[in-house]
Design a protein around this motif. Structure first.
Motif, short mmCIF file in Angstrom:
data_model
loop_
_atom_site.label_atom_id
_atom_site.label_comp_id
_atom_site.label_asym_id
_atom_site.label_seq_id
_atom_site.Cartn_x
_atom_site.Cartn_y
_atom_site.Cartn_z
N ALA A 1 -16.59 -3.54 4.41
CA ALA A 1 -16.32 -4.22 5.67
C ALA A 1 -16.27 -3.16 6.76
CB ALA A 1 -14.99 -4.96 5.60
N ALA A 2 -16.38 -3.61 8.00
CA ALA A 2 -16.33 -2.66 9.12
C ALA A 2 -14.91 -2.34 9.54
CB ALA A 2 -17.11 -3.23 10.31
N ARG A 3 -13.97 -3.10 8.99
CA ARG A 3 -12.55 -2.81 9.26
C ARG A 3 -11.73 -3.43 8.16
NH1 ARG A 3 -12.41 -7.66 9.56
NH2 ARG A 3 -11.76 -9.18 11.05
N HIS A 4 -10.55 -2.88 7.94
CA HIS A 4 -9.65 -3.44 6.94
C HIS A 4 -8.91 -4.61 7.58
CE1 HIS A 4 -7.25 -2.15 3.16
NE2 HIS A 4 -8.45 -2.53 2.84
N THR A 5 -8.91 -5.75 6.88
CA THR A 5 -8.26 -6.93 7.46
C THR A 5 -6.74 -6.87 7.30
OG1 THR A 5 -8.30 -8.17 5.40
CG2 THR A 5 -10.25 -8.34 6.83
N SER A 6 -6.11 -7.75 8.02
CA SER A 6 -4.65 -7.88 7.94
C SER A 6 -4.19 -8.16 6.51
CB SER A 6 -4.25 -9.02 8.88
OG SER A 6 -2.87 -9.08 9.06
N GLN A 7 -4.91 -9.02 5.82
CA GLN A 7 -4.55 -9.33 4.43
C GLN A 7 -4.70 -8.09 3.54
OE1 GLN A 7 -7.16 -11.79 1.83
NE2 GLN A 7 -5.44 -13.21 1.69
N ASN A 8 -5.76 -7.33 3.77
CA ASN A 8 -5.95 -6.11 2.98
C ASN A 8 -4.83 -5.11 3.24
OD1 ASN A 8 -8.33 -7.24 2.16
ND2 ASN A 8 -9.67 -5.90 3.34
N ILE A 9 -4.49 -4.96 4.51
CA ILE A 9 -3.39 -4.05 4.86
C ILE A 9 -2.11 -4.52 4.17
CG2 ILE A 9 -1.94 -3.18 6.75
CD1 ILE A 9 -4.42 -3.50 8.60
N ALA A 10 -1.91 -5.83 4.17
CA ALA A 10 -0.69 -6.40 3.58
C ALA A 10 -0.59 -6.05 2.09
CB ALA A 10 -0.67 -7.92 3.77
N PHE A 11 -1.66 -6.24 1.35
CA PHE A 11 -1.61 -5.90 -0.08
C PHE A 11 -1.35 -4.41 -0.28
CE2 PHE A 11 -3.99 -9.97 -0.93
CZ PHE A 11 -3.05 -10.51 -1.78
N HIS A 12 -1.97 -3.57 0.53
CA HIS A 12 -1.72 -2.13 0.42
C HIS A 12 -0.27 -1.78 0.73
CE1 HIS A 12 -6.09 -0.41 0.67
NE2 HIS A 12 -5.77 -0.90 -0.51
N GLU A 13 0.26 -2.44 1.73
CA GLU A 13 1.65 -2.15 2.11
C GLU A 13 2.61 -2.49 0.96
OE1 GLU A 13 3.09 -0.51 4.26
OE2 GLU A 13 5.11 -1.29 4.54
N VAL A 14 2.33 -3.58 0.25
CA VAL A 14 3.14 -3.92 -0.92
C VAL A 14 3.11 -2.77 -1.92
CG1 VAL A 14 3.34 -5.46 -2.91
CG2 VAL A 14 2.85 -6.42 -0.65
N GLY A 15 1.94 -2.25 -2.18
CA GLY A 15 1.82 -1.15 -3.13
C GLY A 15 2.55 0.10 -2.67
N ARG A 16 2.39 0.43 -1.40
CA ARG A 16 3.10 1.62 -0.88
C ARG A 16 4.61 1.45 -0.97
NH1 ARG A 16 -1.29 1.68 3.11
NH2 ARG A 16 -0.01 0.31 4.41
N GLN A 17 5.08 0.26 -0.61
CA GLN A 17 6.53 0.02 -0.67
C GLN A 17 7.02 0.13 -2.12
OE1 GLN A 17 8.83 -0.48 1.83
NE2 GLN A 17 7.20 0.16 3.21
N ALA A 18 6.21 -0.34 -3.06
CA ALA A 18 6.60 -0.25 -4.47
C ALA A 18 6.76 1.22 -4.87
CB ALA A 18 5.59 -0.96 -5.35
N ILE A 19 5.83 2.06 -4.44
CA ILE A 19 5.92 3.49 -4.76
C ILE A 19 7.14 4.12 -4.09
CG2 ILE A 19 4.81 5.73 -4.32
CD1 ILE A 19 2.09 4.20 -4.67
N MET A 20 7.29 3.85 -2.81
CA MET A 20 8.38 4.50 -2.07
C MET A 20 9.75 3.98 -2.47
SD MET A 20 6.60 5.34 1.65
CE MET A 20 6.07 3.74 2.17
N ALA A 21 9.79 2.77 -3.09
CA ALA A 21 11.06 2.23 -3.56
C ALA A 21 11.48 2.85 -4.89
CB ALA A 21 10.96 0.71 -3.73
N ASP A 22 10.55 3.50 -5.57
CA ASP A 22 10.88 4.11 -6.86
C ASP A 22 11.77 5.34 -6.60
OD1 ASP A 22 10.86 5.62 -9.26
OD2 ASP A 22 8.95 4.69 -9.85
#
Lengths: 404, 404
Positions: free
Chosen positions: A193-214
């Motif tokens: 895609a030419a840009r990352h969508t809001s939904q894509n950002i959202a899924f990534h943010e879940v993953g990052r929060q999971a890592i940073m919560a460890d």
């Protein structure tokens, strides 16, 4: 490639030097050869690890850059030394494959921010002697491509016959075509895609929060502290993995099948096969990937917005391009749906570019680009053969036919 | 409702007794009045918390059961005492609303396994005096409905005019219709399915793993140990929340808009509005929901497979039903897509049931059933009015018109 080879780790004062590690080729750039990042930071010394397949021809016109996805690596067509598994794109790259290494010289580099040799958050920070952790500047897709361009400069390869990749690899392909139009003859962005969508950002943010919560993440300093946030990283992987498959492929592969039993256990162990599959995906991922790299590379994808530096106009990004494009998407890919690829095609058409677009029928979701999808291989073979003729390169089964 | 009221917590030896807590009505069932669960366990003593709206008529023919979704509660149309916010279905239930409390007696109970008064993992285990934690048997959607049926028995309400709910609420509606066909005159399952798909199970498993990976989960014994797995629960909520919205609604609401700034920060704070929105969703959720309840209620959804006890035949599940159904789905709901509702409709048609099916145009995803979607309200109003006439109940604006 006549560059000097050295095994010294103290390379800060050396000019860019090439090192062959047991697993990958590596080029180290000195502090004087810093990489200018989108963040404004000058990163140096820095290094880039890569693999090559096939031989560069005398004219240096047959080079193909393969760009890897979020959790991919430079081992596109050779055994990954960490997992011992075949390269992630062995079906695509190799002798007689669509990207035929009997004809093309294929280069695949580990991305900036990655964890398999190229500078990333686990690399030692020369200022402290400890791993960068979050002190590494945030990098972008454009920074990844800049690093690859510097590698090509070092290899004295001026132009690329083709750049090709799927998902985040496809983002890099587009970035290559936009920022180095004179260096890219043909471009194949797949499931991108030419840009990352809001939904894509959202899924990534879940993953990052999971890592940073460890609690073992330790504000990114887990290496120094001798621990690893494996649980958080595994959860990030599990969440992401669901998005790489289609509802249909999950249904076909697992349905509501139970795990080793013919009855529900009325507990919280993995009752369903899909549960044990996901847990396995999470557990094996942490053996091959660095948690901070996951933060950096997902962030790079989130930041990706190709039109941004062109006043928000995607057609302007491709203005006057002479690159020929083959844009591909998959019917069941809901993470990078066909509509996103169509936006790219629309902009390319508005820029009067040479573009073909193929939406491939597949029920296997976003991950289709990694799988055995014959229509994809046929399409890429056909496109590459046509592009090779236009470039005056011999295509499989043909003699050299110089450009008229 | 002439049941005795008592405030005693020591109810093991009492018959089912009704208690009005400051927030909810509550019925306690003694160990002798245990609930037989699908797991084979007899659960007792147990209790069920509920709210009611409107008045039961003399014939007791105007009762409507509203079933709540995964993270919902009994406060469908009254202020939630924990959050201070209006009831989650205030737009649907109330005077002059589609489920008009001037005409119907609405009952909404907290589900079994929940955390707002009905027996759940935070309830004290009479055998130990400590919260159940994972010692509570795993419950099913059918168990939730069994508990509601027992509440109705206690309230001496034999038949329901209607059962209605969205998502997991819709699963309960279907289960009601299948297991208590003679008690349900009309059924409205919204944004539901006859079974939880592999993809749905996968997303739930990610959430459960996030909770269980939190070191403050303490194998489910966090209450006794004075901690709470808030980080894990917040991540579970974030992951789930993305699935409740459509790509389109996320794009419209957030797009790639930045948070309070006009530039990227090149860091890992919330750059994008979608990130801070998700973090907020996670943080506020933990104030109102119990982590173990999240495990139990998601598990109940995963186990849901309406056809299972009928030899895998969904039409058999509805055999000879006289209930009239209104099945609803939303165009942009990818978690419980229209295709799943169509399976229910197909089975109802195969069973020669009285069924109408409406797919509602909405770009707001699965959560549409909770939102201000006028077409949904109109459809439900129309269906309920028609059903009321058939039942001989006065519909809004009508006098009583006895059943012929």
């Amino acid at each position: 490639m006549s560059a000097d080879r050295a095994n010294s780790a103290a390379t800060e004062d050396l000019k860019a030097s090439e090192v062959e590690t047991p697993s990958s080729k590596l080029v180290r750039f000195s502090a004087d050869e810093a990489l200018e990042l989108d963040s404004g930071v000058r990163l140096g010394p820095w290094q880039i690890a890569y693999e090559t397949y096939g031989e560069l021809n005398a004219d240096k016109t047959n080079a193909v850059v393969v760009c890897h996805a979020l959790t991919g690596d430079q081992y596109a067509a050779s055994t990954n030394p960490v997992t011992g598994k075949p390269g992630w794109w062995s079906l695509m790259v190799g002798p007689g494959r669509p990207i035929d290494t009997n004809h093309y010289f294929v280069i695949c580099a580990n991305v900036l921010g990655g964890c398999l040799g190229t500078t990333g958050p686990a690399t030692l920070n020369p200022l402290t002697g400890a791993p960068y952790g979050l002190d590494l500047p945030v990098v972008t897709i454009r920074d990844m491509v800049r690093a690859q361009a510097r590698l090509l400069d070092h290899l004295e390869i001026e132009t690329l016959f083709a750049v090709i990749g799927g998902s985040m690899g496809g983002m890099q392909v587009l970035q290559w075509a936009v920022n180095y139009p004179e260096r890219v003859f043909a471009a194949v962005p797949i499931a991108a895609a030419a840009r990352h969508t809001s939904q894509n950002i959202a899924f990534h943010e879940v993953g990052r929060q999971a890592i940073m919560a460890d609690p073992d993440w330790r504000a990114g300093n887990y290496i120094q502290e001798g621990v690893r946030p494996t649980k958080g990283l595994a959860i990030a992987r599990m969440a992401a993995h669901v998005t790489y498959m289609s509802d249909e492929s999950l249904h076909q592969k697992f349905g509501r099948n139970l795990q080793d039993r013919d009855h529900l256990t009325f507990g919280f162990d993995a009752d369903f096969q899909i549960e044990s599959y996901l847990r396995h995906q999470g557990m094996t991922f942490v053996d091959r990937f660095d948690a901070n790299s996951y933060l950096y590379v997902t962030r790079a994808m989130d930041y990706f917005d190709l039109a941004q530096e062109f006043g928000g106009s995607l057609p302007n990004a491709f203005k006057d391009t002479r690159t020929r494009f083959c844009v591909m998407s998959f019917t069941s890919d809901w993470l990078f749906p066909t509509s996103e690829s169509r936006q790219v095609v629309k902009a390319l058409n508005a820029a009067a570019a040479n573009v073909s677009f193929v939406e491939i029928e597949s029920d296997r979701g976003h991950d289709s680009f990694l799988l055995d999808v014959p229509e994809m291989f046929q399409t890429i073979s056909g496109f590459i053969t046509g592009a090779a003729r236009a470039r005056g390169l011999p295509a499989p089964g043909e003699e050299v036919e110089p450009r008229s």
